[in-house]
Design a protein around this motif. Structure first.
Motif, PDB file in Angstrom:
ATOM      1  N   ILE A  79      -2.496  -3.795  -5.966  1.00  0.00           N
ATOM      2  CA  ILE A  79      -2.716  -4.279  -4.601  1.00  0.00           C
ATOM      3  C   ILE A  79      -4.185  -4.662  -4.431  1.00  0.00           C
ATOM      4  O   ILE A  79      -5.028  -4.266  -5.228  1.00  0.00           O
ATOM      5  CB  ILE A  79      -2.308  -3.206  -3.563  1.00  0.00           C
ATOM      6  CG1 ILE A  79      -3.116  -1.918  -3.757  1.00  0.00           C
ATOM      7  CG2 ILE A  79      -0.809  -2.928  -3.634  1.00  0.00           C
ATOM      8  CD1 ILE A  79      -2.823  -0.838  -2.735  1.00  0.00           C
ATOM      9  N   GLU A 133      -6.967  -2.545   0.110  1.00  0.00           N
ATOM     10  CA  GLU A 133      -5.801  -1.667   0.260  1.00  0.00           C
ATOM     11  C   GLU A 133      -5.882  -0.494  -0.710  1.00  0.00           C
ATOM     12  O   GLU A 133      -5.449   0.620  -0.387  1.00  0.00           O
ATOM     13  CB  GLU A 133      -4.524  -2.465   0.054  1.00  0.00           C
ATOM     14  CG  GLU A 133      -4.264  -3.491   1.145  1.00  0.00           C
ATOM     15  CD  GLU A 133      -2.918  -4.178   0.975  1.00  0.00           C
ATOM     16  OE1 GLU A 133      -2.079  -3.685   0.197  1.00  0.00           O
ATOM     17  OE2 GLU A 133      -2.707  -5.220   1.635  1.00  0.00           O
ATOM     18  N   GLN A 134      -6.430  -0.740  -1.903  1.00  0.00           N
ATOM     19  CA  GLN A 134      -6.626   0.370  -2.835  1.00  0.00           C
ATOM     20  C   GLN A 134      -7.582   1.404  -2.241  1.00  0.00           C
ATOM     21  O   GLN A 134      -7.340   2.611  -2.331  1.00  0.00           O
ATOM     22  CB  GLN A 134      -7.182  -0.145  -4.163  1.00  0.00           C
ATOM     23  CG  GLN A 134      -6.188  -0.921  -5.004  1.00  0.00           C
ATOM     24  CD  GLN A 134      -6.726  -1.244  -6.391  1.00  0.00           C
ATOM     25  OE1 GLN A 134      -7.615  -0.579  -6.890  1.00  0.00           O
ATOM     26  NE2 GLN A 134      -6.177  -2.287  -6.998  1.00  0.00           N
ATOM     27  N   MET A 145       0.822  -1.206   0.000  1.00  0.00           N
ATOM     28  CA  MET A 145       0.000   0.000   0.000  1.00  0.00           C
ATOM     29  C   MET A 145       0.857   1.257   0.000  1.00  0.00           C
ATOM     30  O   MET A 145       0.448   2.306  -0.495  1.00  0.00           O
ATOM     31  CB  MET A 145      -0.936   0.002   1.210  1.00  0.00           C
ATOM     32  CG  MET A 145      -1.998   1.080   1.143  1.00  0.00           C
ATOM     33  SD  MET A 145      -3.256   0.957   2.413  1.00  0.00           S
ATOM     34  CE  MET A 145      -2.389   1.634   3.820  1.00  0.00           C
ATOM     35  N   ALA A 164      -5.751   3.325   0.436  1.00  0.00           N
ATOM     36  CA  ALA A 164      -4.793   4.265  -0.150  1.00  0.00           C
ATOM     37  C   ALA A 164      -5.514   5.479  -0.720  1.00  0.00           C
ATOM     38  O   ALA A 164      -5.053   6.620  -0.573  1.00  0.00           O
ATOM     39  CB  ALA A 164      -3.975   3.571  -1.236  1.00  0.00           C
ATOM     40  N   ILE A 200      -3.086   4.576  -8.055  1.00  0.00           N
ATOM     41  CA  ILE A 200      -3.312   3.565  -7.021  1.00  0.00           C
ATOM     42  C   ILE A 200      -3.696   2.230  -7.663  1.00  0.00           C
ATOM     43  O   ILE A 200      -3.191   1.165  -7.292  1.00  0.00           O
ATOM     44  CB  ILE A 200      -4.401   4.038  -6.045  1.00  0.00           C
ATOM     45  CG1 ILE A 200      -3.879   5.229  -5.217  1.00  0.00           C
ATOM     46  CG2 ILE A 200      -4.849   2.903  -5.122  1.00  0.00           C
ATOM     47  CD1 ILE A 200      -4.942   5.923  -4.393  1.00  0.00           C
TER      48      ILE A 200
END
Length: 223
Positions: A150, A154-155, A1, A158, A145
């Motif tokens: 990922i 987690e995206q 991340m 982020a 991102i």
């Protein structure tokens, strides 16, 4: 991340430093409905960023990587976004006020005194999610991102950090207003006048730097 946050951080700063929404929230803080309209504008701003991020991550996330590398279309998207930002930079710089001239602000700013909570929220959302300059930056941040590949959770995390950083410019006047009360008036007025006068140059520099970075990233991906 961490890579996703790092890839999108510069773009988030560009969103945060956009002068027009900062000027708008400062003007709201000079009205009788400051305590309701200011937070509503910030809430709308965050909702607008969230909407853009949700759409981009849902559409682009599953196909943004090919194996362990970003998909080719991500490079083309970065190239297109970078080129558009460079065009915005040129337009902003050419439209800057000449020496001694007063900078022109959008006509709707003259009606902020009459805004209610709903309209303040809607204006915040429009400026972050529909304004062309900020929309380009938000799409660029979400795409950066998505390309890391990922997991979806987690995206989302982020992008939440991207939205928080991108909201700092709008949130800062509110923090000053609620922390200092009337003592913040002169400080906010000076900030408003400075940003209004240098709006075009600020946006030109931001769009130039971020546009050049996106084009550089695109050439790396497509090379």
């Amino acid at each position: 991340m961490g890579e996703a946050i790092g890839q999108s951080l510069a773009t988030a700063v560009g969103v945060a430093l956009s002068p027009v929404p900062i000027i708008a929230v400062i003007l709201m803080l000079t009205t009788p409905r400051a305590r309701s309209n200011g937070p509503a504008f910030l809430g709308g701003w965050i909702l607008g960023l969230a909407a853009v991020g949700t759409v981009v991550l849902l559409v682009a996330g599953p196909s943004a990587t090919s194996g362990e590398e970003p998909a080719t279309w991500v490079g083309w998207l970065k190239l297109a976004l970078g080129a558009l930002l460079l065009l915005v930079a040129v337009r902003q710089f050419r439209g800057r006020p000449r020496h001694g001239a007063e900078a022109a602000m959008p006509a709707w700013m003259n009606t902020i005194d009459h805004f209610g909570t709903g309209k303040s929220l809607a204006m915040g959302a429009a400026l972050s999610g529909a304004n062309p300059k900020n929309l380009l930056l938000a799409v660029a941040g979400a795409s950066a991102i998505a390309q890391t590949g990922i997991p979806g959770g987690e995206q989302a995390a982020a992008y939440a950090i991207f939205a928080v950083v991108g909201s700092l410019g709008v949130a800062a006047p509110l923090v000053l207003y609620f922390a200092l009360g009337k003592r913040s008036a002169s400080m906010l007025a000076e900030l408003k006048d400075w940003m209004a006068q240098h709006n075009a140059v600020i946006m030109a520099v931001l769009c130039l730097v971020i546009g050049a970075k996106l084009i550089g990233d695109a050439l790396t991906l497509l090379g």
